[in-house]
Design a protein around this motif. Structure first.
Motif, short mmCIF file in Angstrom:
data_model
loop_
_atom_site.label_atom_id
_atom_site.label_comp_id
_atom_site.label_asym_id
_atom_site.label_seq_id
_atom_site.Cartn_x
_atom_site.Cartn_y
_atom_site.Cartn_z
N GLU A 1 1.48 -112.37 -20.59
CA GLU A 1 2.21 -112.34 -22.02
C GLU A 1 1.71 -113.54 -22.91
O GLU A 1 2.27 -113.96 -24.02
CB GLU A 1 3.67 -112.57 -21.73
CG GLU A 1 4.36 -111.33 -21.24
CD GLU A 1 4.66 -110.01 -21.96
OE1 GLU A 1 5.01 -110.32 -22.97
OE2 GLU A 1 3.95 -108.92 -21.59
N GLN A 2 0.75 -114.12 -22.26
CA GLN A 2 -0.23 -115.24 -23.34
C GLN A 2 0.60 -116.42 -23.30
O GLN A 2 0.23 -117.34 -24.09
CB GLN A 2 -0.20 -114.86 -24.86
CG GLN A 2 -0.94 -113.39 -24.97
CD GLN A 2 -2.57 -113.72 -24.12
OE1 GLN A 2 -3.21 -114.63 -24.51
NE2 GLN A 2 -2.72 -112.64 -23.20
N ARG B 1 1.05 -120.26 -21.16
CA ARG B 1 0.32 -121.08 -20.14
C ARG B 1 1.35 -121.65 -19.20
O ARG B 1 2.28 -122.26 -19.74
CB ARG B 1 -0.32 -122.39 -21.07
CG ARG B 1 -1.34 -121.77 -22.15
CD ARG B 1 -2.05 -122.77 -22.97
NE ARG B 1 -2.82 -122.14 -23.86
CZ ARG B 1 -4.31 -121.89 -24.04
NH1 ARG B 1 -4.66 -122.20 -22.40
NH2 ARG B 1 -4.84 -121.93 -24.66
N ASP C 1 -2.39 -120.75 -30.18
CA ASP C 1 -1.58 -121.70 -29.60
C ASP C 1 -1.71 -122.97 -30.56
O ASP C 1 -0.31 -123.64 -30.46
CB ASP C 1 -1.70 -121.84 -28.09
CG ASP C 1 -1.47 -120.72 -27.12
OD1 ASP C 1 -0.78 -119.82 -27.83
OD2 ASP C 1 -1.98 -120.50 -26.09
N GLN D 1 1.58 -115.08 -17.72
CA GLN D 1 0.19 -115.39 -18.36
C GLN D 1 -0.24 -114.04 -19.10
O GLN D 1 -1.09 -114.06 -20.12
CB GLN D 1 -0.90 -115.67 -17.10
CG GLN D 1 -0.70 -117.29 -16.65
CD GLN D 1 -1.58 -117.77 -15.63
OE1 GLN D 1 -2.18 -116.65 -14.89
NE2 GLN D 1 -1.71 -118.97 -15.28
N ARG E 1 -6.97 -117.48 -28.42
CA ARG E 1 -5.93 -117.62 -27.93
C ARG E 1 -5.64 -119.30 -28.00
O ARG E 1 -4.58 -119.38 -28.37
CB ARG E 1 -5.76 -117.31 -26.42
CG ARG E 1 -4.73 -117.92 -25.62
CD ARG E 1 -4.63 -117.59 -24.08
NE ARG E 1 -3.61 -118.10 -23.23
CZ ARG E 1 -3.55 -118.10 -21.97
NH1 ARG E 1 -4.32 -117.44 -21.31
NH2 ARG E 1 -2.35 -118.68 -21.57
N ARG F 1 1.26 -111.95 -31.91
CA ARG F 1 0.35 -112.82 -31.76
C ARG F 1 -0.79 -112.79 -32.80
O ARG F 1 -1.91 -112.92 -32.54
CB ARG F 1 -0.19 -113.13 -30.49
CG ARG F 1 0.66 -113.67 -29.52
CD ARG F 1 0.39 -114.02 -28.02
NE ARG F 1 -0.85 -114.97 -27.98
CZ ARG F 1 -0.64 -116.02 -27.84
NH1 ARG F 1 0.33 -116.70 -27.75
NH2 ARG F 1 -1.86 -116.83 -27.84
#
Length: 227
Positions: free
Chosen positions: A23-24, A26, A156, A21, A152, A139
């Motif tokens: 590291e982004q 889900r 995504d 999480q 975020r 990102r």
């Protein structure tokens, strides 16, 4: 990016969730064979981290089921079972990688990123689409060389649409991708509509044009405007 962690060791699973999480990613967790089977066969994931020794069954059987149903989820086996036969069987059944325990979390994250790049973006860290340049590791998004700040969820969503260019991505898929298990508690797709609306506006204002097309009653697709 959405990751399913199939792991019955609660402490390790919690460590994986916390790190990934950060590291982004889900993350969703399944601690038993039955829970993993339900999630793997009903949901879609960018990567599944699959332990082989599970309460109620063998992880290799889950791989067989994914293969039989032609599921395209990426799979990294994370197991303390280091027998050569297990590694060979897992790869033959469609696993993309095999990382024996114990492992460094930074190496696991790097392998997940590599798997996603191979499967969706021909191994590249930077996805180019018209004036868009999306750096998957940093990102960040640029439009005609200028940075485009995204939340975020917006980032995504953009990556999900880019991974499925010219294909319709269903509203339910977007909801699940952005919210994981929480998606089933939504009374409507209003969160999806909001994220799509905001992303479309930001892209248009930055000069990327109307590249997210609505397919009424179904979902959305990414399609660059005709030159």
């Amino acid at each position: 990016m959405k990751v399913l962690i199939v792991e019955d060791e609660a402490e390790l699973a919690a460590s994986l969730v916390s790190y990934l999480q950060g590291e982004q990613y889900r993350c969703e967790v399944a601690a038993t064979f039955a829970a993993a089977e339900e999630k793997m066969l009903l949901g879609d994931y960018d990567c599944i981290l699959l332990d082989l020794t599970l309460p109620g069954g063998d992880g290799l059987e889950l791989l067989r089921q994914l293969q039989a149903r032609h599921k395209a989820d990426g799979v990294i086996i994370t197991s303390s079972r280091n027998a050569l036969d297990d590694r060979i069987t897992g790869l033959q059944l469609g696993a993309d990688d095999y990382l024996p325990k114990p492992f460094h979390l930074s190496e696991l994250s790097a392998r997940i990123a590599a798997l996603v790049r191979r499967r969706h973006f021909n191994g590249s860290n930077v996805v180019l689409a018209g004036p868009l340049a999306v750096d998957l590791l940093a990102r960040t998004v640029r439009v005609a060389g200028q940075p485009l700040p995204l939340t975020r969820s917006e980032f995504d969503l953009l990556v999900l649409l880019l991974a499925n260019q010219r294909r319709v991505v269903m509203k339910s898929t977007i909801a699940e991708h952005l919210s994981g298990d929480l998606a089933e508690h939504f009374d409507s797709f209003e969160p999806v509509y909001t994220h799509v609306k905001n992303l479309k506006r930001k892209l248009a204002e930055a000069g990327a044009g109307d590249c997210i097309r609505t397919v009424y009653g179904l979902g959305y697709r990414f399609e660059l405007p005709a030159a």
